[in-house]
Design a protein around this motif. Structure first.
Motif, PDB file in Angstrom:
ATOM      1  N   HIS A 181      29.157  58.956  58.269  1.00 19.23           N
ATOM      2  CA  HIS A 181      29.590  60.348  58.140  1.00 19.23           C
ATOM      3  C   HIS A 181      28.788  61.216  59.103  1.00 19.23           C
ATOM      4  O   HIS A 181      27.721  60.821  59.589  1.00 19.23           O
ATOM      5  CB  HIS A 181      29.402  60.854  56.706  1.00 19.23           C
ATOM      6  N   ASP A 182      29.313  62.385  59.388  1.00 22.58           N
ATOM      7  CA  ASP A 182      28.625  63.381  60.209  1.00 22.58           C
ATOM      8  C   ASP A 182      28.630  64.690  59.436  1.00 22.58           C
ATOM      9  O   ASP A 182      29.683  65.313  59.251  1.00 22.58           O
ATOM     10  CB  ASP A 182      29.322  63.536  61.559  1.00 22.58           C
ATOM     11  N   ALA A 183      27.465  65.097  58.976  1.00 28.05           N
ATOM     12  CA  ALA A 183      27.352  66.317  58.167  1.00 28.05           C
ATOM     13  C   ALA A 183      27.735  67.558  58.945  1.00 28.05           C
ATOM     14  O   ALA A 183      28.124  68.576  58.351  1.00 28.05           O
ATOM     15  CB  ALA A 183      25.927  66.451  57.627  1.00 28.05           C
ATOM     16  N   ARG A 225      34.059  62.975  64.402  1.00 30.74           N
ATOM     17  CA  ARG A 225      35.498  62.807  64.138  1.00 30.74           C
ATOM     18  C   ARG A 225      36.114  61.507  64.672  1.00 30.74           C
ATOM     19  O   ARG A 225      36.988  60.939  64.032  1.00 30.74           O
ATOM     20  CB  ARG A 225      36.287  63.999  64.687  1.00 30.74           C
ATOM     21  N   TYR A 226      35.688  61.047  65.835  1.00 25.45           N
ATOM     22  CA  TYR A 226      36.308  59.851  66.422  1.00 25.45           C
ATOM     23  C   TYR A 226      35.235  58.765  66.610  1.00 25.45           C
ATOM     24  O   TYR A 226      34.186  59.017  67.209  1.00 25.45           O
ATOM     25  CB  TYR A 226      36.962  60.182  67.766  1.00 25.45           C
ATOM     26  N   TYR A 227      35.532  57.565  66.104  1.00 24.02           N
ATOM     27  CA  TYR A 227      34.534  56.497  66.078  1.00 24.02           C
ATOM     28  C   TYR A 227      35.119  55.188  66.625  1.00 24.02           C
ATOM     29  O   TYR A 227      36.313  54.920  66.497  1.00 24.02           O
ATOM     30  CB  TYR A 227      34.059  56.234  64.652  1.00 24.02           C
ATOM     31  N   LYS A 244      41.897  64.274  60.596  1.00 22.18           N
ATOM     32  CA  LYS A 244      42.831  64.879  59.657  1.00 22.18           C
ATOM     33  C   LYS A 244      42.209  65.132  58.283  1.00 22.18           C
ATOM     34  O   LYS A 244      42.907  65.547  57.352  1.00 22.18           O
ATOM     35  CB  LYS A 244      44.061  63.985  59.508  1.00 22.18           C
ATOM     36  N   LEU A 245      40.907  64.862  58.179  1.00 13.68           N
ATOM     37  CA  LEU A 245      40.217  65.067  56.916  1.00 13.68           C
ATOM     38  C   LEU A 245      39.387  66.347  56.959  1.00 13.68           C
ATOM     39  O   LEU A 245      38.988  66.820  58.033  1.00 13.68           O
ATOM     40  CB  LEU A 245      39.305  63.881  56.612  1.00 13.68           C
ATOM     41  N   THR A 246      39.099  66.892  55.790  1.00  8.07           N
ATOM     42  CA  THR A 246      38.266  68.092  55.719  1.00  8.07           C
ATOM     43  C   THR A 246      36.845  67.794  56.133  1.00  8.07           C
ATOM     44  O   THR A 246      36.231  68.551  56.893  1.00  8.07           O
ATOM     45  CB  THR A 246      38.273  68.657  54.283  1.00  8.07           C
ATOM     46  N   SER A 247      36.302  66.681  55.637  1.00  4.38           N
ATOM     47  CA  SER A 247      34.934  66.283  55.969  1.00  4.38           C
ATOM     48  C   SER A 247      34.955  65.103  56.928  1.00  4.38           C
ATOM     49  O   SER A 247      35.850  64.256  56.889  1.00  4.38           O
ATOM     50  CB  SER A 247      34.175  65.902  54.697  1.00  4.38           C
TER      51      SER A 247
END
Length: 390
Positions: A151-153, A158-160, A215-218
């Motif tokens: 995750h990235d706080a 966004r792209y991995y 496309k996600l909020t977090s």
């Protein structure tokens, strides 16, 4: 009825006579285009770039690595700030002498020259990769699914993309306690450094593993599939390890890798995407019309390793040994055929002695099998890699 049969025979003959082999020009095309693989790593590891070239579908080649090129990293002014040197014994791979120290507020590019041509990537900013939170696995059906969490706080990655290196401990089918001494030509017990039952080997990933939280909020990636291992695979028969590398991508780099995945892994049915041209960020300066395959990013690569022991997996899972193995017996003297079978099948033959056959406290022969079934060293190394945990 006879007329019908004759009609079919004539039609089939005409159809067969009209068949012509189809050899599209792409199979024999003389073009060989540059392929650039690697990441400019601003973390604590050296940067490795691999140069190769495309080959024709009909070519029979073992390697396409390119040697003799000059590979540098340039700043926005075009000045060279680091030159990558060829790695000895690894054709086509170039590496920095030490981890790179770059100003992460500036942009850089990869510059390549060789064979009378000049190539360069677009100037690219450094993109920070967040750490890997965890690597896990789930036995499901007849497969072991390995996944990654991250995750990235700051919600800015966004792209991995991930790739990985596998290593595993395995064993031969039979424990061979003996061998034929190469000097005396006699069967003797193995020394400790001649043990051939347990070995270690490995592999690198060949599939494209990407995921996006756009496309996600977090900015959270949960249980992104990394690899799937069949329950019968030898690699999980004793102990398995996987080292996962994580890269933060730009939106454009993600689109490039998504295109690669579609072109190489999703062309199995009429419902899959059609092949399309790869649009990277590397260009041929000396000939702008020449295609170049590759997408260079600049980031700090994050890594994490886990180990999976066989005892952590379902007890009903059994690995399949890659060879058909049978053990036979060889006597020093067989009264039925009056043959010295140990001499015939083991010393002069290709049999590998497994265990001694004792009768009335007297050695009368050995069990034996093939080298594929008794010596794991033909497929691996007897010493564990440096990172291996006891």
């Amino acid at each position: 009825m006879k007329k019908y049969i004759w009609f079919l025979a004539i039609v089939c003959g005409i159809a067969g006579g009209c068949k012509k082999p189809y050899n599209p020009s792409v199979i024999s095309s003389p073009n060989h285009y540059l392929v650039v693989e690697g990441v400019i790593d601003v973390g604590d590891s050296i940067t490795v770039i691999k140069l190769s070239q495309t080959v024709n579908l009909g070519d029979d080649v073992k390697t396409s690595g390119l040697a003799g090129y000059t590979v540098t990293i340039q700043d926005a002014a075009g000045a060279s700030i680091a030159e990558l040197q060829p790695i000895p014994g690894q054709d086509g791979k170039y590496a920095s002498a030490a981890p790179l120290t770059l100003d992460q507020s500036k942009k850089y590019r990869l510059h390549i020259s060789g064979d009378g041509k000049e190539y360069a990537s677009d100037y690219t900013a450094v993109k920070k990769t967040p750490p890997i939170d965890s690597i896990g696995f789930i036995p499901k059906g007849n497969n072991l699914n390995v996944y990654v969490n991250t995750h990235d706080a700051t919600n800015s990655t966004r792209y991995y993309r991930w790739d990985y290196t596998e290593a595993w401990k395995f064993h031969a089918k039979y424990v061979s306690g003996f061998l034929v001494d190469p000097v005396t030509k006699e069967v003797r017990s193995r020394k400790e450094n001649e043990a051939a039952y347990y070995c270690y080997t490995g592999d690198i990933s060949s599939n494209t593993v990407i995921a996006s939280s756009a496309k996600l909020t977090s900015d959270v990636i949960f249980q992104a599939p990394v690899t799937t291992i069949p329950s019968t695979a030898e690699k999980i028969s004793v102990r398995y390890s996987i080292l996962v590398n994580q890269y933060a991508l730009t939106k454009e780099a993600y689109a490039f890798w998504e295109n690669i995945k579609k072109n190489t892994e999703q062309l199995g049915s009429i419902f899959d995407a059609q092949p399309s041209q790869l649009q990277g960020n590397i260009h041929c300066i000396s000939n702008p019309a020449e295609p170049v395959i590759g997408f260079v990013i600049i980031t700090n690569v994050q890594r994490k390793r886990i180990f999976i022991d066989n005892r952590q997996l379902p007890t009903a899972w059994y690995p399949v040994y890659p060879y058909n193995c049978e053990a036979d017996t060889a006597r020093i003297y067989n009264p039925k055929n009056m043959q010295h079978e140990v001499q015939q099948f083991i010393i002069d033959g290709n049999g590998i002695p497994i265990s001694a056959i004792i009768e009335m406290n007297v050695l009368i022969g050995y069990t034996y099998s093939t080298i594929e079934c008794t010596d794991c060293r033909i497929r691996g190394k007897s010493l564990p890699p440096p990172f291996w945990k006891p």
